[in-house]
Design a protein around this motif. Structure first.
Motif, short mmCIF file in Angstrom:
data_model
loop_
_atom_site.label_atom_id
_atom_site.label_comp_id
_atom_site.label_asym_id
_atom_site.label_seq_id
_atom_site.Cartn_x
_atom_site.Cartn_y
_atom_site.Cartn_z
N VAL A 48 0.83 -1.22 0.00
CA VAL A 48 0.00 0.00 0.00
C VAL A 48 0.86 1.27 0.00
N LYS B 250 0.59 4.11 -2.99
CA LYS B 250 0.28 5.51 -2.73
C LYS B 250 1.38 6.43 -3.26
N VAL C 145 -5.25 -2.67 -3.37
CA VAL C 145 -4.85 -1.32 -2.96
C VAL C 145 -5.96 -0.27 -3.11
N ALA D 189 -9.34 1.85 -2.15
CA ALA D 189 -9.86 2.29 -0.85
C ALA D 189 -10.97 1.38 -0.34
N ALA E 90 -6.24 -6.70 5.70
CA ALA E 90 -5.83 -5.37 5.24
C ALA E 90 -4.42 -5.06 5.72
N TRP F 73 -2.30 -1.74 4.79
CA TRP F 73 -3.33 -0.79 5.19
C TRP F 73 -3.25 -0.56 6.69
N ASN G 65 -5.86 4.49 9.41
CA ASN G 65 -5.87 5.95 9.29
C ASN G 65 -5.51 6.59 10.63
N GLU H 237 -2.40 9.84 6.22
CA GLU H 237 -2.62 10.19 4.82
C GLU H 237 -2.37 11.67 4.56
#
Length: 511
Positions: free
Chosen positions: A267, A271, A288, A290, A316, A321, A324, A374
């Motif tokens: 991931v 990104k 990958v 969302a 994930a 992942w 967040n 992020e």
């Protein structure tokens, strides 16, 4: 047959041939270092003969990367092979990848060469590459439409000349899995000394089967797959590295193979490539995207809550992942900022760049109460998208939008040190902003893409904007991020303009 599958990543070469995805030397180095962290075996860093800039970038990547083999592509001629050989010289492990077309249509219409001449050129190129390295790969371009007997002949000849890897590419994305797997099996069975080389496949995605064809080739005996991050590449793209790797890992019962890929870096790699090239990842993209691990159906949600494996074949976390994670706020210090960037694998290379990123972080923290991973990725990527000497810089922006009235944008733009005040109307505030910028730039560029993505959830999320401009056959991308989407749009447009006017930025590899 070996139980090891080699991953050959061509994001920096074939991926770069996507419109607007041409990269600077520094961007190539950043991606190459991430590919090394990911555990890629071979990094195809570019096409040395394409331009002096590409050759320089390959050399820089070769100097920066220690663990992966660095490769340069070369057509089967002396100029290309020597350019590739010189470019990979600094590498601890270097490879030359030479190719020539072998299908009747390519030999007759493009090369205008007889089959005997094609074999002769291929053998000569492989022998010449041997002056620079003993790691030589040969590809038969458009093998999918080539005659089997001719492929056997040319592969036999280049193996005798010193090729160690034989690549069988579906250059135009024409094949289907059953036929591609069978072709690989037939070639391995019929080519003399086939056990002395590693067999490879390189599949394009024109019919949406690049990954399926690559896996079929593996089932047929291929032990190297050529792929790209996010499936980036010419036309419809290449086989996606993340999909190939996770298929091999998830279905060990079928393939029985191992790679050296650290899947938790998938991931972050996705990104980074998306941010640098300006190619967003579709939400429902496998691995990958969302939504790749999101469950909307009540039945699915109930099953996953009771036991994850009811509806998830991989976790994930296994592909990188995170949740967040809330990381920093306006009171966070420079050391905490540096530490988190290092943990995310996005720490800038210099103190000057770190200081600039920290200043932008503090500015963002004044606008946005909670800063997430992020946000940091977007912030650092935007810093790296700036040139040392930008011609155009945004000083200030005011946009007014009112129901029943034409939106108006007023901007102050620094143009080579001179501040210029401009105003324009448009069908919307973004249109007005772009028109105002053009009053200064007069670029005559065509806007090919305007894309907006929210970096995180929430109404205070940063907007990440990508702008693609084209002029005189040249295509460039620009990016901008801000909590104000109009400001982000202006930054992205100016970023693209700076790339368009910067002479150091080389043209698209095929221009």
């Amino acid at each position: 047959m070996s139980d090891r599958l080699y991953i050959f990543d061509t994001t920096l070469r074939d991926g770069e041939q996507s419109p607007g995805a041409s990269m600077t030397k520094d961007e190539k180095i950043r991606i190459a270092k991430q590919l090394e962290r990911l555990g890629v075996d071979i990094i195809e860093a570019g096409f040395a003969a394409a331009s002096p800039g590409d050759a320089d970038a390959i050399r820089a990547v070769a100097e920066a990367v220690q663990e992966s083999t660095i490769c340069s592509l070369a057509r089967a001629n002396e100029r290309d092979v020597r350019a590739a050989g010189e470019a990979i010289k600094p590498a601890r492990s270097g490879r030359i990848h030479t190719f020539i077309a072998t299908s009747p249509i390519h030999m007759e219409k493009k090369l205008r060469m007889h089959p005997d001449q094609v074999v002769e050129a291929a053998v000569a190129a492989v022998k010449l590459a041997g002056e620079y390295t003993d790691d030589i790969e040969f590809s038969a371009e458009d093998a999918v439409r080539s005659e089997l007997d001719f492929l056997v002949r040319i592969f036999d000849a280049v193996i005798q000349a010193g090729a160690k890897t034989i690549n069988v590419p579906d250059t135009v994305g024409y094949s289907i899995p059953a036929l591609w797997g069978e072709r690989m099996r037939e070639l391995i069975a019929k080519v003399p000394n086939s056990d002395k080389v590693i067999w490879s496949t390189h599949c394009h995605n024109d019919l949406g089967m690049a990954v399926a064809n690559s896996l079929a080739a593996v089932m047929g005996g291929a032990r190297q797959v050529e792929c790209t991050i996010n499936g980036l590449g010419e036309r419809a793209g290449n086989a996606s590295l993340e999909e190939v790797v996770m298929a091999i890992r998830t279905r060990r019962d079928i393939f029985g193979l191992e790679t050296r890929i650290d899947t938790t870096q998938i991931v972050p790699s996705s990104k980074l490539v998306s941010a640098i090239t300006g190619y967003p990842v579709q939400p429902n993209k496998a691995v990958v995207g969302a939504n790749a691990f999101s469950h909307e159906s009540g039945i699915h949600q109930d099953g996953v809550l009771k036991h994850r494996e009811t509806y998830e074949i991989m976790s994930a976390e296994s592909v990188g992942w995170t949740h967040n994670k809330l990381t920093l706020g306006k009171l966070s210090g420079r050391n905490a900022f540096r530490t988190r960037l290092d943990e995310l694998g996005i720490l800038p290379d210099s103190e000057e760049a770190l200081n600039a990123a920290f200043a932008r972080f503090k500015d963002l923290a004044d606008k946005k109460r909670e800063i997430f991973d992020e946000d940091l990725r977007a912030l650092v990527v935007e810093d790296h998208s700036h040139f040392d000497e930008e011609r155009y810089k945004l000083v200030s922006l005011k946009a007014v939008s009112e129901t029943g009235e034409l939106p108006v944008a007023q901007l102050v733009i620094n143009d080579n040190g001179a501040e210029k005040h401009v105003q324009a109307q448009g069908s919307g505030p973004v249109d007005a902003t772009f028109k105002a910028i053009e009053l200064v730039a007069l670029s005559r560029a065509d806007l090919q893409l305007y894309s907006v993505n929210a970096v995180t959830m929430g109404t205070d999320s940063q907007g990440e904007v990508t702008v693609r401009l084209a002029r005189d056959g040249r295509v460039v991308n620009g990016q901008g991020a801000d909590t104000d989407i109009i400001v982000a749009s202006a930054k992205a447009y100016l970023s693209a303009l700076n790339r368009l006017v910067d002479e150091r930025e080389r043209a698209h590899p095929q221009a």
